[in-house]
Design a protein around this motif. Structure first.
Motif, mmCIF file in Angstrom:
data_model
loop_
_atom_site.group_PDB
_atom_site.id
_atom_site.type_symbol
_atom_site.label_atom_id
_atom_site.label_comp_id
_atom_site.label_asym_id
_atom_site.label_seq_id
_atom_site.Cartn_x
_atom_site.Cartn_y
_atom_site.Cartn_z
ATOM 1 N N LYS A 170 0.760 -1.326 0.038
ATOM 2 C CA LYS A 170 0.058 -0.030 0.096
ATOM 3 C C LYS A 170 1.022 1.258 -0.050
ATOM 4 N N PHE A 172 0.692 5.465 0.753
ATOM 5 C CA PHE A 172 -0.017 6.408 1.832
ATOM 6 C C PHE A 172 0.583 7.679 1.521
ATOM 7 N N ASP A 175 -2.411 9.664 5.957
ATOM 8 C CA ASP A 175 -3.277 8.645 6.268
ATOM 9 C C ASP A 175 -4.285 8.183 5.146
ATOM 10 N N THR A 176 -4.115 8.849 3.794
ATOM 11 C CA THR A 176 -4.554 8.835 2.756
ATOM 12 C C THR A 176 -4.205 7.415 1.951
ATOM 13 N N LEU A 177 -4.820 6.692 1.554
ATOM 14 C CA LEU A 177 -4.507 5.523 0.898
ATOM 15 C C LEU A 177 -4.434 5.988 -0.817
ATOM 16 N N GLU A 180 -2.983 0.586 -3.777
ATOM 17 C CA GLU A 180 -2.689 -0.893 -3.262
ATOM 18 C C GLU A 180 -2.327 -1.779 -4.251
#
Length: 225
Positions: A170, A172, A175-177, A180
């Motif tokens: 993943k 980032f 905190d934002t993905l 993936e």
């Protein structure tokens, strides 16, 4: 939509209604202006204040009935990459015309992950010259790219190296993905390109969705633009 701008300005640059005629004005011209602390700002309905790289609040400059704002602060707020070439005195906003390998900027690695130019890893469908090996993925591994807000996009290629299980990789921004990848022995090369305008750090985490006892290794390479 990708943003592409290149603006040739003096070494101290402000965003506003500045017009410079080629050869018609000196590089630096002394003016009398005012710091305007009375302006309030809103971006997409949210209150915003311009700050420098150390977090110190900045004021707009008012000159000849025109308001000028600091380019880097505004660019970061709007998600537009900002970089400056001191030798050519060129301010670059948005996507660049050339690419920069991710290994050319600072990378923080943890545990058994490492930056490499070893052809054992870099030669895949072609020689990618350099990249990051996430090694010994058992429960969790991670590394961090640090583009420092200088680039508008990143292009990634991810390859399985040693796989007996599926690894979830993943990416980032805080905190934002952003992305993936699901990687296993049969997944082969996976690629992705996405906007990172104004992003200073990209954190990569590698985990095993299903707990296994065999370690896995993944090779990550790519470039900024």
């Amino acid at each position: 939509m990708k943003k592409k701008f290149i603006i040739a300005l003096s070494s101290f640059t402000l965003l506003g209604g500045m017009a410079i005629g080629a050869g018609a004005a000196p590089i630096l011209e002394k003016i009398t202006a005012n710091l305007n602390w009375g302006i309030n700002y809103s971006i997409s309905g949210k209150t915003w204040s311009p700050v420098d790289q150390n977090g110190k609040k900045l004021a707009a400059i008012t000159y000849n009935n025109t308001t000028y704002l600091p380019v880097r602060s505004v660019g970061e707020a709007l998600g537009v990459a900002v970089d400056y070439n001191n030798s050519s005195q060129t301010l670059m906003l948005g996507e660049k015309t050339d690419t920069t390998p991710i290994t050319s900027e600072k990378i923080e690695v943890k545990h058994d992950s490492f930056v490499t130019k070893d052809k054992q890893f870099t030669v895949q469908d072609k020689d990618y010259q350099s990249g990051v090996v996430i090694k010994e993925v058992f429960l969790s591994q991670e590394f961090t790219l640090i583009p420092e807000g200088k680039y508008q996009t990143i292009e990634l290629s991810v390859f399985p190296v040693k796989m007996n299980n599926t690894v979830s990789l993943k990416v980032f921004d805080g905190d934002t993905l952003l992305k993936e990848f699901e990687i296993n022995a049969s997944s082969g090369k996976q690629t992705a390109s996405f906007d990172i305008g104004g992003v200073k750090k990209l954190k990569f985490t590698a985990d095993l969705p299903n707990i296994g006892f065999d370690s896995q290794s993944v090779f990550v390479t790519g470039s900024y633009k």
